[in-house]
Scaffold this motif. Structure first.
Motif, PDB file in Angstrom:
ATOM      1  N   VAL A   1      42.843  35.405  56.496  1.00  0.00           N
ATOM      2  CA  VAL A   1      43.816  34.768  57.385  1.00  0.00           C
ATOM      3  C   VAL A   1      45.076  34.531  56.572  1.00  0.00           C
ATOM      4  N   LEU A   2      46.195  35.062  57.052  1.00  0.00           N
ATOM      5  CA  LEU A   2      47.431  35.042  56.277  1.00  0.00           C
ATOM      6  C   LEU A   2      48.395  33.978  56.762  1.00  0.00           C
TER       7      LEU A   2
ATOM      8  N   PRO B   1      35.106  30.206  51.319  1.00  0.00           N
ATOM      9  CA  PRO B   1      36.559  30.372  51.473  1.00  0.00           C
ATOM     10  C   PRO B   1      37.270  30.225  50.128  1.00  0.00           C
ATOM     11  N   ALA B   2      38.272  31.080  49.935  1.00  0.00           N
ATOM     12  CA  ALA B   2      38.977  31.078  48.653  1.00  0.00           C
ATOM     13  C   ALA B   2      40.466  31.334  48.881  1.00  0.00           C
ATOM     14  N   PRO B   3      41.340  30.530  48.263  1.00  0.00           N
ATOM     15  CA  PRO B   3      42.779  30.782  48.380  1.00  0.00           C
ATOM     16  C   PRO B   3      43.163  32.040  47.608  1.00  0.00           C
ATOM     17  N   ALA B   4      44.175  32.739  48.091  1.00  0.00           N
ATOM     18  CA  ALA B   4      44.640  33.951  47.431  1.00  0.00           C
ATOM     19  C   ALA B   4      46.086  34.206  47.839  1.00  0.00           C
TER      20      ALA B   4
ATOM     21  N   ASP C   1      55.578  40.686  48.415  1.00  0.00           N
ATOM     22  CA  ASP C   1      55.243  39.808  49.544  1.00  0.00           C
ATOM     23  C   ASP C   1      54.875  38.414  49.047  1.00  0.00           C
ATOM     24  N   GLY C   2      53.802  38.317  48.285  1.00  0.00           N
ATOM     25  CA  GLY C   2      53.425  37.067  47.649  1.00  0.00           C
ATOM     26  C   GLY C   2      52.976  35.955  48.573  1.00  0.00           C
ATOM     27  N   ARG C   3      52.734  36.277  49.858  1.00  0.00           N
ATOM     28  CA  ARG C   3      52.325  35.227  50.794  1.00  0.00           C
ATOM     29  C   ARG C   3      50.955  34.660  50.474  1.00  0.00           C
ATOM     30  N   SER C   4      50.781  33.382  50.816  1.00  0.00           N
ATOM     31  CA  SER C   4      49.476  32.757  50.682  1.00  0.00           C
ATOM     32  C   SER C   4      48.547  33.279  51.776  1.00  0.00           C
ATOM     33  N   CYS C   5      47.288  33.350  51.449  1.00  0.00           N
ATOM     34  CA  CYS C   5      46.270  33.725  52.431  1.00  0.00           C
ATOM     35  C   CYS C   5      44.954  33.096  52.009  1.00  0.00           C
ATOM     36  N   GLU C   6      43.988  33.149  52.900  1.00  0.00           N
ATOM     37  CA  GLU C   6      42.660  32.611  52.588  1.00  0.00           C
ATOM     38  C   GLU C   6      41.618  33.663  52.882  1.00  0.00           C
ATOM     39  N   ILE C   7      40.744  33.901  51.933  1.00  0.00           N
ATOM     40  CA  ILE C   7      39.633  34.829  52.102  1.00  0.00           C
ATOM     41  C   ILE C   7      38.475  34.075  52.732  1.00  0.00           C
TER      42      ILE C   7
ATOM     43  N   SER D   1      45.439  38.054  39.118  1.00  0.00           N
ATOM     44  CA  SER D   1      44.539  39.195  38.960  1.00  0.00           C
ATOM     45  C   SER D   1      44.229  39.834  40.312  1.00  0.00           C
ATOM     46  N   ASN D   2      44.182  41.134  40.334  1.00  0.00           N
ATOM     47  CA  ASN D   2      43.876  41.868  41.555  1.00  0.00           C
ATOM     48  C   ASN D   2      42.407  41.665  41.927  1.00  0.00           C
ATOM     49  N   ILE D   3      42.151  41.149  43.123  1.00  0.00           N
ATOM     50  CA  ILE D   3      40.777  40.889  43.535  1.00  0.00           C
ATOM     51  C   ILE D   3      40.378  41.659  44.787  1.00  0.00           C
ATOM     52  N   GLY D   4      41.299  42.403  45.391  1.00  0.00           N
ATOM     53  CA  GLY D   4      40.933  43.142  46.594  1.00  0.00           C
ATOM     54  C   GLY D   4      42.099  43.874  47.206  1.00  0.00           C
TER      55      GLY D   4
END
Length: 340
Positions: A269-270, A318-321, A327-333, A288-291
């Motif tokens: 969810v972005l 749930p994890a913040p990313a 872009d650099g937007r916040s999102c949640e995994i 770090s690149n996670i996905g």
């Protein structure tokens, strides 16, 4: 502004609304209008239908059942005429070639419907293993009506070939579908159209519902060479009691280790409504690149962009990313489905 559609059957005119545009996966522009929002509501809570293309691989002959039993991941031995199941066609190394839906119409006739453009590849793969067996294979390009929603009518005759279609001919495939809490059905035929009481909807709205339900799609999440367990599709497509099939070793080995794979399909969810492109990277707080993103859509339910992504197994939702790059937007995994 016209809505996106699926050919002549899918084109219709939006009302005079204050439309906004979001650029989605592959650079496609998604129109977020009142009509789009209405389509989304019908596909979730009412009865909506979307028309798309579909390939059909037909197999006939006295050795068809035995041949497919050794080629596909699902157990077809007890599949009766009129019944439908989901299966995988794998490369010999156990990685994915394609996912397909199998309908047995007669004792010696099976129909495998699959994403458009994949039929010839599936036929070619099966032909290479067709040694001294009486099986004929043919690929046809057809259309598919996908009906979804809490108020969707029952399928005309799920699993049979007797459903009425737009051209008056029999349907090739009619199959019930369950996307989490959303029911529905697919009808595959030469020409299709929604029945009375089912709203013809924008495919982009169905994409949002699909992503929320966490359903992987061919060409996006389900790509050639994928390890099936990464997409979470093994339980519904693989039998571990049927005996040997091509590609079984890798699938069985991963299952015996608890399905542990380097990455897993997750929901995202972005922040905001702009849609990230396919392949956009996701990073953790340390950069770090996670996905990476595979699909995205605007969700009226969240009022934000949602996505599917393959994420490293060390990330526990749930994890913040954040999105990588400029872009650099916040999102949640999040775990799937995003909407139960």
């Amino acid at each position: 502004m016209p809505c996106q559609g699926a050919g002549a059957a899918g084109r219709r005119r939006c009302g005079a609304h204050h439309d906004t545009q979001r650029r989605g996966v592959g650079g496609a522009v998604v129109t977020v209008s009142e009509s789009y929002r209405a389509d989304y509501r019908e596909l979730r809570h009412g009865a909506g239908g979307v028309v798309t293309a579909r390939d059909l691989l037909m197999l006939t002959g006295p050795d068809t059942a035995e041949f497919l039993q050794g080629q596909l991941s699902q157990d077809l031995a007890d599949l009766a005429p009129g019944e439908v199941t989901s299966s995988l066609l794998l490369h010999p190394d156990g990685k994915l070639l394609c996912r397909l839906r199998v309908t047995r119409t007669e004792e010696e006739r099976f129909l495998c419907d699959l994403a458009p453009g994949l039929g010839e590849g599936a036929r070619s793969r099966l032909e290479r293993f067709k040694l001294r067996v009486a099986v004929d294979l043919e690929v046809r390009r057809l259309a598919m009506l996908s009906v979804r929603g809490a108020a969707a009518p029952p399928p005309p005759a799920a699993g049979s070939a007797g459903a009425p279609t737009a051209d008056g001919e029999d349907a090739a495939v009619v199959a019930g579908v369950r996307w989490g809490g959303i029911g529905g059905w697919d009808l595959v035929a030469g020409q299709v159209a929604p029945p009375e009481g089912v709203r013809l909807c924008d495919p982009a709205a169905l994409e949002a519902v699909r992503i929320e339900a966490g359903i992987p799609e061919a060409g996006k999440e389900l790509t050639d060479g994928l390890i099936p367990a990464e997409a979470g599709i093994v339980a519904e497509t693989v039998s571990f009691t049927k005996g040997c099939f091509v590609g079984q070793e890798l699938v069985a080995r991963i299952d015996s280790r608890g399905g542990n794979t380097p990455r897993r399909l997750r929901g995202v969810v972005l922040e905001g409504t702009d849609l990230p492109p396919a392949g956009a990277t996701i990073t953790d707080a340390g950069g770090s690149n996670i996905g990476r993103i595979t699909s995205s859509a605007f969700s009226p339910g969240f009022g934000a962009a949602v996505a599917l992504a393959y994420v490293h197994r060390r990330v526990e939702p749930p994890a913040p990313a954040r999105l990588g790059g400029d872009d650099g937007r916040s999102c949640e995994i999040r775990v799937l489905p995003l909407v139960p």
